[in-house]
Design a protein around this motif. Structure first.
Motif, short mmCIF file in Angstrom:
data_model
loop_
_atom_site.label_atom_id
_atom_site.label_comp_id
_atom_site.label_asym_id
_atom_site.label_seq_id
_atom_site.Cartn_x
_atom_site.Cartn_y
_atom_site.Cartn_z
N ALA A 23 0.84 -1.21 0.00
CA ALA A 23 0.00 0.00 0.00
C ALA A 23 0.87 1.25 0.00
CB ALA A 23 -0.93 0.00 1.21
N PHE A 24 1.94 1.26 0.78
CA PHE A 24 2.82 2.41 0.83
C PHE A 24 3.51 2.64 -0.52
CE2 PHE A 24 7.02 4.30 1.62
CZ PHE A 24 6.62 5.52 2.13
N GLU A 26 2.41 1.69 -3.54
CA GLU A 26 1.43 2.15 -4.50
C GLU A 26 1.02 3.59 -4.24
OE1 GLU A 26 -1.46 -0.86 -3.98
OE2 GLU A 26 -0.40 -2.29 -5.26
N PHE A 27 0.91 3.97 -2.98
CA PHE A 27 0.59 5.36 -2.66
C PHE A 27 1.72 6.29 -3.10
CE2 PHE A 27 0.54 9.02 0.24
CZ PHE A 27 -0.71 9.52 -0.05
N SER A 28 2.96 5.85 -2.89
CA SER A 28 4.11 6.67 -3.31
C SER A 28 4.13 6.85 -4.83
CB SER A 28 5.41 6.01 -2.85
OG SER A 28 5.45 5.90 -1.47
N PHE A 29 3.90 5.76 -5.56
CA PHE A 29 3.85 5.87 -7.04
C PHE A 29 2.71 6.76 -7.47
CE2 PHE A 29 5.87 1.43 -7.16
CZ PHE A 29 7.14 1.97 -7.15
N GLY A 30 1.58 6.67 -6.78
CA GLY A 30 0.44 7.52 -7.10
C GLY A 30 0.74 8.99 -6.89
N VAL A 31 1.43 9.32 -5.79
CA VAL A 31 1.78 10.71 -5.52
C VAL A 31 2.74 11.24 -6.58
CG1 VAL A 31 3.03 12.22 -3.92
CG2 VAL A 31 1.32 10.62 -3.07
N VAL A 57 -5.29 4.76 -10.64
CA VAL A 57 -5.19 3.31 -10.40
C VAL A 57 -4.38 3.04 -9.14
CG1 VAL A 57 -4.24 1.16 -11.32
CG2 VAL A 57 -5.55 2.67 -12.81
N CYS A 58 -3.28 3.75 -8.95
CA CYS A 58 -2.46 3.55 -7.75
C CYS A 58 -3.23 3.90 -6.48
CB CYS A 58 -1.18 4.37 -7.84
SG CYS A 58 0.04 3.70 -8.98
N ILE A 63 -6.25 2.04 -1.62
CA ILE A 63 -7.49 1.89 -0.84
C ILE A 63 -7.88 0.42 -0.72
CG2 ILE A 63 -9.97 2.40 -0.83
CD1 ILE A 63 -9.20 5.11 -2.13
N HIS A 64 -7.72 -0.33 -1.81
CA HIS A 64 -8.03 -1.75 -1.79
C HIS A 64 -7.11 -2.51 -0.84
CE1 HIS A 64 -9.22 -5.70 -3.12
NE2 HIS A 64 -7.96 -5.98 -3.41
N ASN A 65 -5.82 -2.21 -0.84
CA ASN A 65 -4.89 -2.88 0.06
C ASN A 65 -5.19 -2.56 1.52
OD1 ASN A 65 -3.36 -4.43 -1.66
ND2 ASN A 65 -1.92 -2.80 -2.10
N ILE A 66 -5.57 -1.33 1.80
CA ILE A 66 -5.93 -0.98 3.18
C ILE A 66 -7.19 -1.73 3.59
CG2 ILE A 66 -6.74 0.91 4.64
CD1 ILE A 66 -4.80 2.73 3.05
N TYR A 67 -8.15 -1.86 2.68
CA TYR A 67 -9.36 -2.64 2.97
C TYR A 67 -9.01 -4.10 3.25
CZ TYR A 67 -13.55 -5.35 2.01
OH TYR A 67 -14.58 -6.25 2.09
#
Length: 82
Positions: A23-24, A26-31, A57-58, A63-67
């Motif tokens: 999750a971290f 994917e969030f970093s790539f998204g940012v 998508v990231c 959000i999916h990984n946190i879920y």
């Protein structure tokens, strides 16, 4: 002896071990992609569209990984209660 080509996709080997790490990442790539999209908004439309799509998508995968992480924690708590 000839070289034998592999015409199918090979699995990606990663060192990501937990859902939190995934999750971290994917969030970093998204940012990063969101920043690229913001910077390229008025100049390069192709880069803007691509980076925006990747960022969306990231963030969705984050959000999916946190879920999934909370779902696993809930299942573990239910197993401990039994």
């Amino acid at each position: 002896m000839t070289y034998k080509f592999k015409y199918f996709a090979q699995p990606v080997i990663t060192n990501i071990k937990t859902v939190v790490e995934a999750a971290f990442m994917e969030f970093s790539f998204g940012v990063i992609c969101a920043v690229f999209a913001y910077v390229s908004y008025g100049e390069i439309i192709q880069l803007f569209v691509a980076c925006t799509l990747i960022a969306i998508v990231c963030f969705f995968l984050t959000i999916h990984n946190i879920y999934v992480m909370f779902k696993i924690k809930k299942q573990q708590a239910l197993k401990e209660d039994i």
